[in-house]
Design a protein around this motif. Structure first.
Motif, PDB file in Angstrom:
ATOM      1  N   GLY A   1       0.516  -0.607  -0.026  1.00  0.00           N
ATOM      2  CA  GLY A   1      -0.190  -0.051   0.064  1.00  0.00           C
ATOM      3  C   GLY A   1       0.794   1.307   0.032  1.00  0.00           C
ATOM      4  O   GLY A   1       1.047   2.651   0.076  1.00  0.00           O
ATOM      5  N   THR A   2       2.166   1.329  -0.158  1.00  0.00           N
ATOM      6  CA  THR A   2       2.699   2.985   0.391  1.00  0.00           C
ATOM      7  C   THR A   2       3.167   2.554  -1.568  1.00  0.00           C
ATOM      8  O   THR A   2       4.454   3.816  -1.810  1.00  0.00           O
ATOM      9  CB  THR A   2       4.527   2.029   0.059  1.00  0.00           C
ATOM     10  OG1 THR A   2       4.331   1.126   0.657  1.00  0.00           O
ATOM     11  CG2 THR A   2       3.963   1.923   1.947  1.00  0.00           C
ATOM     12  N   VAL A   3       2.554   2.362  -2.507  1.00  0.00           N
ATOM     13  CA  VAL A   3       2.719   3.156  -4.292  1.00  0.00           C
ATOM     14  C   VAL A   3       1.435   2.906  -4.691  1.00  0.00           C
ATOM     15  O   VAL A   3       0.188   2.718  -3.923  1.00  0.00           O
ATOM     16  CB  VAL A   3       3.132   1.900  -5.136  1.00  0.00           C
ATOM     17  CG1 VAL A   3       3.066   2.565  -6.688  1.00  0.00           C
ATOM     18  CG2 VAL A   3       5.463   1.895  -4.492  1.00  0.00           C
TER      19      VAL A   3
ATOM     20  N   VAL B   1      -4.911   5.266  -7.862  1.00  0.00           N
ATOM     21  CA  VAL B   1      -5.221   4.068  -7.614  1.00  0.00           C
ATOM     22  C   VAL B   1      -4.356   3.187  -6.936  1.00  0.00           C
ATOM     23  O   VAL B   1      -3.132   3.687  -7.161  1.00  0.00           O
ATOM     24  CB  VAL B   1      -5.315   2.431  -8.734  1.00  0.00           C
ATOM     25  CG1 VAL B   1      -6.981   3.200  -9.633  1.00  0.00           C
ATOM     26  CG2 VAL B   1      -4.749   3.090  -9.734  1.00  0.00           C
ATOM     27  N   SER B   2      -4.822   2.666  -5.500  1.00  0.00           N
ATOM     28  CA  SER B   2      -3.367   1.790  -4.977  1.00  0.00           C
ATOM     29  C   SER B   2      -4.360   0.146  -4.882  1.00  0.00           C
ATOM     30  O   SER B   2      -5.569   0.749  -4.672  1.00  0.00           O
ATOM     31  CB  SER B   2      -3.098   2.806  -3.861  1.00  0.00           C
ATOM     32  OG  SER B   2      -4.468   3.019  -3.009  1.00  0.00           O
TER      33      SER B   2
ATOM     34  N   THR C   1     -12.720   0.291  -4.341  1.00  0.00           N
ATOM     35  CA  THR C   1     -13.982   0.784  -5.568  1.00  0.00           C
ATOM     36  C   THR C   1     -14.112  -0.426  -6.683  1.00  0.00           C
ATOM     37  O   THR C   1     -14.926   0.176  -7.519  1.00  0.00           O
ATOM     38  CB  THR C   1     -13.098   1.928  -6.806  1.00  0.00           C
ATOM     39  OG1 THR C   1     -12.126   1.487  -6.572  1.00  0.00           O
ATOM     40  CG2 THR C   1     -13.099   2.469  -5.279  1.00  0.00           C
ATOM     41  N   GLY C   2     -13.120  -1.139  -6.712  1.00  0.00           N
ATOM     42  CA  GLY C   2     -13.483  -2.144  -7.426  1.00  0.00           C
ATOM     43  C   GLY C   2     -13.175  -2.110  -8.947  1.00  0.00           C
ATOM     44  O   GLY C   2     -13.200  -2.387 -10.084  1.00  0.00           O
ATOM     45  N   ILE C   3     -12.022  -0.517  -9.083  1.00  0.00           N
ATOM     46  CA  ILE C   3     -11.440   0.335 -10.580  1.00  0.00           C
ATOM     47  C   ILE C   3      -9.689  -0.190 -10.536  1.00  0.00           C
ATOM     48  O   ILE C   3      -9.373  -0.012  -9.761  1.00  0.00           O
ATOM     49  CB  ILE C   3     -11.916   1.390 -10.606  1.00  0.00           C
ATOM     50  CG1 ILE C   3     -13.526   1.327 -11.221  1.00  0.00           C
ATOM     51  CG2 ILE C   3     -11.333   1.451 -11.576  1.00  0.00           C
ATOM     52  CD1 ILE C   3     -13.698   3.067 -11.139  1.00  0.00           C
ATOM     53  N   GLY C   4      -9.547  -0.987 -11.623  1.00  0.00           N
ATOM     54  CA  GLY C   4      -8.440  -1.555 -11.119  1.00  0.00           C
ATOM     55  C   GLY C   4      -7.807  -1.009 -12.913  1.00  0.00           C
ATOM     56  O   GLY C   4      -8.126  -0.107 -13.429  1.00  0.00           O
TER      57      GLY C   4
END
Length: 715
Positions: free
Chosen positions: A185-187, A198-199, A206-209
């Motif tokens: 989670g640090t990028v 996004v991360s 959110t389900g958005i990749g």
């Protein structure tokens, strides 16, 4: 502000034009501090006119905002720093005030030389990094990459940044593994211009990749993308989750930046961020406000700072009275009726004696370590007032400039009315002189830029005798060159005279000095060391101060061209002193020592060193020849050429003097298609066939005699 566990002090740092200031605008809009409209290009943090015109950040700017994370409100104190190499001093100073650094990297360009510099500045101050990869939209729209190619490219960028972090933290025992990762989670990834991000945690939420992003980018659904996964939430969540709060950070950072007694009550208050303790405030920035006067911004490590307090400022006598206390909101300063408690970044007026780097406190204490700037001034310009009536005002303004920016050196010559300012590069000086004209309304004339040289011994000298004018005192001195490791250790502040002797000895031995020599260090001036090799000489103790004064004078004005001497190890072997104090006063000792030092340096084959810069040029391959020709035509050398994407990258070094006017030449040679950047790379010996000519040129400019001492025969 009263809950240190909910405070995050962070800086945004990156290579020039990778999108720091645009990202800050996003965060401000997300925190509801500026209106959220269309594409984010307001550049709220570039508050000066010249920053807006040039489109670059020049001064580090502060802003405080709040962000709701896991049902808690967090206070985020943010500093937006400049990326241009000429303003690196602002970055170093900002790092002293914060606990976390958000490093921004352009997805297309990747980690660049200045990225490396800012990461190094952060880690040296014990500041924890996290990574935001910006301009991901360009990979989709301009380079038309698919999901696999994109992923590969982004993983490469993360790998490069981690390599930098690993290389710089290996020897640190106070730091665990600080490398950044997507899973951890640090990028974060995104586009500051189109305001989506996004991360790993946000994709879950959110389900958005990446597949969804590529589709929405291609269908021009950028607005919906911003609404569904706003960049500010992703980045501010990362800040709240992964950056240390002052309670976690201060116990680790205090021993790194403060050399006082770690068992004392004061040390405990700083470690515990005690808002009821003594006030300890480190000033990292001084700015001028037309109404309030000088504002000192900095980090409060302990205590609560309030209006009306009387505080000590390190290095000055007496106390200063606090006029007002506030916090910064971009260009605006909000004054507070209450005090600001420990763990925050505060803006204080009334500290008239403070300069950037001062320690301000309610009790007398050991000041913080001085802030070490990585590069030193290499270019000088003379500034003169056009009307003599403006002279007093110009002198006052120049003194103010030196106070606000310690990376600038100002020399005021009251006899000739000519004043010299030295800075990090052409742009640095141009900005300063423009501001004097605009903000103070003083019309000035500037001379041609002059490059700063150094002088250094190349071999060991014989023993040289210096005799005082009355012939009653004699000093015997030798000189030899110091190794580069020792010079670097002094420059980085790892070795200095205000350290405890034992620590200094260990540091010198680590850098390669032998044990006996390291025990006899009497004085360090610049990057030169004086060793006292004498045994039991009467009266030497009380004369030592004068010897050191003569030594400093001789080293500030070297024997060749009155340029500063660097990297010399001087040994005082013996001295014969007159019994009577009257006959060994300053008028006798100083000239004797000065003369001995200069003669020893000449015997040690002293030469002129010139400042050099690392140069990196990115050009389309058809212009590669003319771009590398630009470096070689400037007495430079090309070290490496390689392909990156559709561009050729040329890396090399060139002398600073030859780089003056480089920007217009490279533009015309490559039809304006090259992008380049330079950073200072220290000094190297000037080639022999130019030595004599250059020395004479400098002597003429300084109005010195045009013949060298007869003993100089190395040219």
């Amino acid at each position: 502000m009263d809950k240190p566990e909910q405070i995050r002090n962070i800086a945004i740092a990156a290579h020039v034009d990778h999108g720091k200031t645009t990202l800050t605008d996003n965060l401000l809009a997300g925190a509801g501090m500026i209106a959220d409209e269309g594409e984010a290009t307001r550049l709220m943090m570039d508050t000066e006119e010249d920053e807006q015109e040039r489109g670059i950040t020049i001064d580090a700017a502060n802003v405080s905002m709040t962000h709701e994370y896991e049902d808690k409100n967090h206070l985020i104190n943010l500093i937006d720093t400049p990326g241009h190499v000429d303003f690196g001093g602002d970055v170093t100073r900002a790092m002293r005030a914060v606990d976390g650094a958000l490093v921004v990297v352009d997805a297309v360009e990747g980690a660049m030389p200045q990225t490396e510099t800012v990461v190094r500045q952060a880690l040296r101050e014990g500041v924890k990094p996290a990574l935001f990869i910006n301009k991901v939209d360009r990979l989709i729209s301009e380079l038309q990459e698919g999901p696999e190619e994109m992923q590969e490219r982004l993983m490469d960028v993360i790998g490069d940044v981690n390599e930098l972090i690993r290389g710089m933290t290996e020897e640190r025992d106070d730091i665990d593994d600080w490398t950044v990762s997507v899973e951890g989670g640090t990028v974060a990834f995104g586009s500051a211009l189109y305001k989506w991000g996004v991360s790993a945690p946000s994709m879950v939420r959110t389900g958005i990749g990446f597949p969804e992003i590529i589709e929405m980018e291609r269908n021009d659904q950028r607005l919906e993308l911003h609404e569904q996964t706003p960049l500010s939430d992703v980045v501010l969540d990362m800040v709240a989750e992964h950056f240390p709060n002052p309670l976690n950070a201060q116990p680790r950072r205090i021993p790194r930046v403060w050399r006082g007694d770690d068992q004392s009550e004061l040390a405990r208050q700083m470690r515990e961020v005690d808002d009821e303790g003594e006030v300890v405030f480190m000033v990292t920035d001084i700015s001028m406000d037309p109404h309030a006067g000088e504002i000192a911004t900095g980090r409060l490590f302990s205590g609560t700072i309030k209006q009306g307090q009387e505080l000590y400022v390190s290095g000055t006598a007496g106390k200063n009275r606090v006029q007002s206390v506030g916090i910064f909101m971009g260009g605006e300063r909000e004054e507070l009726d209450r005090g600001v408690p420990a763990g925050n970044i505060a803006a204080v007026t009334g500290l008239r004696d403070a300069i950037a780097g001062s320690t301000v406190s309610s009790a007398e204490m050991t000041p913080f370590e001085s802030i070490e700037h990585i590069s030193e001034p290499v270019i000088t310009k003379s500034v003169e007032a056009q009307n003599m009536d403006d002279l007093p005002k110009l002198i006052e303004t120049l003194q103010q400039v030196a106070k606000e920016d310690p990376t600038i050196r100002v020399e005021i010559n009251e006899d000739t009315g000519e004043h010299l300012i030295s800075g990090q590069g052409e742009l640095h000086l141009e900005v300063i002189t423009q501001r004097i004209q605009k903000n103070q309304g003083i019309p000035v004339q500037t001379g041609e830029p002059i490059v700063v040289y150094r002088e250094a011994p190349q071999q060991a000298s014989r023993e040289v005798e210096g005799v005082s004018p009355n012939r009653h005192n004699k000093f015997y001195i030798t000189v030899e060159p110091l190794s580069e490791d020792i010079v670097d250790a002094i420059k980085l502040g790892e070795v200095s005279m205000d350290m405890p002797e034992l620590e200094r000895r260990e540091a010198l031995q680590e850098a390669g000095m032998d044990k006996d020599t390291s025990q006899e260090v009497e004085h360090i001036h610049g990057t030169n060391i004086l060793i006292d090799d004498t045994k039991g000489i009467q009266h030497l103790n009380e004369t030592m101060e004068l010897v050191i004064e003569g030594l400093d004078e001789a080293l500030d004005d070297g024997p060749l061209a009155n340029e500063p001497v660097q990297g010399a190890l001087l040994r005082l072997h013996d001295a014969k002193l007159h019994e009577d104090t009257i006959h060994r006063g300053p008028a006798q000792v100083i000239p004797a020592v000065r003369d001995a030092v200069h003669r020893a340096l000449i015997d040690a084959d002293i030469k002129l060193l010139e400042p050099i810069q690392n140069v990196r040029i990115d050009v389309p391959s058809e212009h590669m020849g003319s771009a590398s020709g630009e470096i070689q035509g400037r007495r430079g050398r090309v070290d490496d050429m390689f392909q990156e994407g559709d561009l050729m990258v040329i890396e090399g070094i060139a002398p600073v003097e030859e780089m003056i006017g480089f920007s217009s030449d490279i533009r015309s040679a490559t039809e304006g298609r090259a992008s380049w950047n330079t950073e200072n790379a220290g000094f190297r010996v000037l080639v022999d066939n130019l030595q004599r000519e250059k020395i004479m040129e400098i002597r003429e400019r300084k109005g010195l005699k045009l013949e060298l001492p007869s003993s100089v025969d190395q040219f």
